[in-house]
Design a protein around this motif. Sequence first.
Motif, PDB file in Angstrom:
ATOM      1  N   THR A  19       0.825  -1.214   0.000  1.00 51.00           N
ATOM      2  CA  THR A  19       0.000   0.000   0.000  1.00 51.00           C
ATOM      3  C   THR A  19       0.853   1.255   0.000  1.00 51.00           C
ATOM      4  O   THR A  19       0.452   2.269  -0.575  1.00 51.00           O
ATOM      5  N   TRP A  20       2.003   1.224   0.633  1.00 51.70           N
ATOM      6  CA  TRP A  20       2.875   2.396   0.661  1.00 51.70           C
ATOM      7  C   TRP A  20       3.388   2.722  -0.741  1.00 51.70           C
ATOM      8  O   TRP A  20       3.460   3.875  -1.140  1.00 51.70           O
ATOM      9  N   ILE A  21       3.736   1.693  -1.478  1.00 48.09           N
ATOM     10  CA  ILE A  21       4.210   1.904  -2.849  1.00 48.09           C
ATOM     11  C   ILE A  21       3.093   2.489  -3.714  1.00 48.09           C
ATOM     12  O   ILE A  21       3.339   3.382  -4.528  1.00 48.09           O
ATOM     13  N   THR A  22       1.866   2.015  -3.525  1.00 50.62           N
ATOM     14  CA  THR A  22       0.767   2.567  -4.324  1.00 50.62           C
ATOM     15  C   THR A  22       0.499   4.014  -3.960  1.00 50.62           C
ATOM     16  O   THR A  22       0.127   4.813  -4.818  1.00 50.62           O
ATOM     17  N   PHE A  23       0.688   4.372  -2.687  1.00 51.36           N
ATOM     18  CA  PHE A  23       0.555   5.770  -2.290  1.00 51.36           C
ATOM     19  C   PHE A  23       1.590   6.630  -3.014  1.00 51.36           C
ATOM     20  O   PHE A  23       1.274   7.676  -3.574  1.00 51.36           O
TER      21      PHE A  23
END
Length: 84
Positions: A19-23
Amino acid sequence: PFQAFTHASYFTLRSGGKTWITFLFDSVFVWAIVVPFAFCLSRFTTLGIVVVYLLVQATEVIKCIIGFFMVRSGVWLQNMVEEM
């Protein structure tokens, strides 16, 4: 097609638990690349609004390339089951 590929790429990354990468892939890219690029084109060039819009939308190609390499590298894969 570029936005469809980009969305598919970061939904794949998110489904793998990243999820951090998608953010970073979505929100930070807009504020770090797209907004400054649009600002510079609108303030420091004499290009018309249609050309500025097309150039700003063309930054989606950068996200496609990043998404392609991230999905291809397998960085999004996580083992959810522990082996005994």
